[in-house]
Design a protein around this motif. Structure first.
Motif, PDB file in Angstrom:
ATOM      1  N   LYS A 163      26.436  23.443  30.238  1.00  0.00           N
ATOM      2  CA  LYS A 163      27.389  22.472  30.770  1.00  0.00           C
ATOM      3  C   LYS A 163      26.844  21.809  32.024  1.00  0.00           C
ATOM      4  O   LYS A 163      26.079  22.402  32.790  1.00  0.00           O
ATOM      5  N   SER A 165      29.703  16.484  35.764  1.00  0.00           N
ATOM      6  CA  SER A 165      30.306  15.509  34.853  1.00  0.00           C
ATOM      7  C   SER A 165      31.242  16.127  33.825  1.00  0.00           C
ATOM      8  O   SER A 165      31.907  15.404  33.084  1.00  0.00           O
ATOM      9  N   GLU A 202      30.374  17.646  31.134  1.00  0.00           N
ATOM     10  CA  GLU A 202      29.853  17.376  29.796  1.00  0.00           C
ATOM     11  C   GLU A 202      29.251  18.650  29.210  1.00  0.00           C
ATOM     12  O   GLU A 202      28.674  19.469  29.929  1.00  0.00           O
ATOM     13  N   LYS A 257      24.958  16.045  22.722  1.00  0.00           N
ATOM     14  CA  LYS A 257      26.040  16.022  23.707  1.00  0.00           C
ATOM     15  C   LYS A 257      27.357  15.807  22.977  1.00  0.00           C
ATOM     16  O   LYS A 257      27.447  14.956  22.090  1.00  0.00           O
ATOM     17  N   GLU A 280      30.807  14.337  22.426  1.00  0.00           N
ATOM     18  CA  GLU A 280      31.486  13.115  22.841  1.00  0.00           C
ATOM     19  C   GLU A 280      32.789  12.973  22.080  1.00  0.00           C
ATOM     20  O   GLU A 280      32.949  13.526  20.987  1.00  0.00           O
TER      21      GLU A 280
END
Length: 389
Positions: A279, A283, A285, A303, A305
């Motif tokens: 991680k 951000s 993400e 990633k 999304e």
């Protein structure tokens, strides 16, 4: 000697603290030990968090995982590799790191690092009672620099990995409750558990039939779990669990499983290692990394999304920007740093892949070699970033 003492005493706190802030953590600790005046000046800066050491890249801890049940005097080895001034340096970990992590008042125990979050290691001590041959696992956050500890509920199973949503709050129980730190554990036997440092026990997550859990990561109040479909060796998913926040008088965290995400295959290649998770704490993400069992064949990074309809998907990430990935057995990290080169993955495993740097840009690999008298194959690895808090 008198002149030297007067010289050291004549330096003001702000000057000493400016010097300390330009030192990496190993030199920072040595600087603090020079004399009582310098120690006091640094300690006053630490008390107000106004005197941090220079920004530090992650250290790689390596420790031998043989000799499970050991006596307190028989401390198995713990070594550290760290990157300093853009150079690789293999150094023995400071004595305080080894003694604090490996010491225990219990007659027979196995000490083990099972995770990390920023400057904190997550330690498990396996304790066995000789009378009834039962065992328990004591878990806690440990900062090797400040030597602070924050306890977690004990477990009754052997742990593969522990992750946390944020560093703990090493202060009062009330502040810990307000801090809202969540922890997840993956145990041998395909078992998952979640808790908060203030909980009295772990909440066991029910196993989903047909799925084999491989890796975990936690972002805020969401737990992500990589799992393999048992009947299909190369079919992997990411499960997302909502961790439900409860009032302070509730002693157990709760969870809710929401969805599954398909992980793309590594084309049609065989001998693929299970995916791992990392991680970006800044951000929020989540990255999913796949690799071949022969590391020289490279990595693929995806990633997670969200689509327009709100459903998540995995998209291959070929450009990490200023971010660097650090992968190991027990802890994976995403670091924002412009000094190490772009699109790089620093990997360290106890398999034949060893330790090296992989470039996503040209898919090349640069090996990092240890001293000839050092055995890397019998080591477990974990990244963490030493810091006083």
């Amino acid at each position: 000697m008198g002149e030297k003492e007067r010289w050291s005493q004549g330096l003001a706190d702000d000057i000493l603290q400016l010097i300390a802030q330009r030192l990496y953590i190993s030199d920072y600790l040595v600087f603090r030990q020079v004399c009582p005046n310098w120690r006091a000046a640094v300690d006053r800066g630490l008390a107000t968090r106004s005197c941090p050491p220079a920004p530090q890249l992650p250290w790689l801890l390596l420790h031998n995982f043989y000799g499970l049940w050991t006596s307190p005097g028989n401390q198995y080895s713990l070594d550290a590799l760290y990157i300093e001034r853009h150079q690789y340096s293999f150094r023995r970990a400071p004595t305080s790191f080894r003694s604090e992590i490996m010491s225990s008042p219990v007659s027979y125990s196995f000490r083990y690092c099972v995770g990390s979050i920023e400057s904190w290691l997550i330690v498990a001590i396996y304790q066995r009672c000789r009378k009834n041959n039962s065992s328990t696992v004591v878990n806690f956050f440990f900062n090797p620099v400040s030597r602070a500890r924050v306890m977690l509920p004990s477990k009754d199973s052997f742990l593969m990995k522990i992750v946390a949503s944020s560093p703990p709050a090493p202060t009062t129980r009330l502040q810990q409750k307000q801090h809202n730190c969540f922890v997840a554990a993956l145990s041998y036997g395909n078992r998952l558990g979640i808790c908060r440092p203030t909980d009295t026990s772990w909440t066991v997550i029910e196993t989903i039939d047909g799925l084999d859990y491989k890796d975990i990561e936690i972002i805020d109040q969401k737990l992500y779990v990589v799992c393999r479909e048992k009947l299909r060796d190369n079919k992997y998913y990411v499960l997302e669990f909502d961790i439900l926040s409860e009032d302070d008088n509730v002693t157990r965290a709760k969870y809710n499983c929401r969805l599954c995400i398909d992980i793309p295959n590594f084309s049609v290649l065989n001998s693929i290692l299970y995916p791992c998770l990392a991680k970006d704490s800044a951000s929020k993400e989540l990255f999913i990394i796949r690799s071949r069992s022969l590391i020289r064949k490279g990595f693929r990074v995806y990633k997670m999304e969200s689509k327009t309809d709100g459903e998540p998907s995995c998209k291959e990430a070929t450009d990490l920007g200023d971010r660097t990935l650090f992968l190991s057995n027990k802890s994976n990290k995403v670091i924002n740093d412009k000094t190490l080169g772009k699109n790089c993955i620093y990997f360290a495993y106890d398999l034949e892949g060893g330790f090296g740097v992989y470039s996503l840009a040209d898919r090349s690999i640069k090996r990092v070699y240890f001293p000839t008298d050092y055995s890397f194959s019998s080591r477990e690895t974990i990244w963490f970033t030493p810091h006083p808090w």
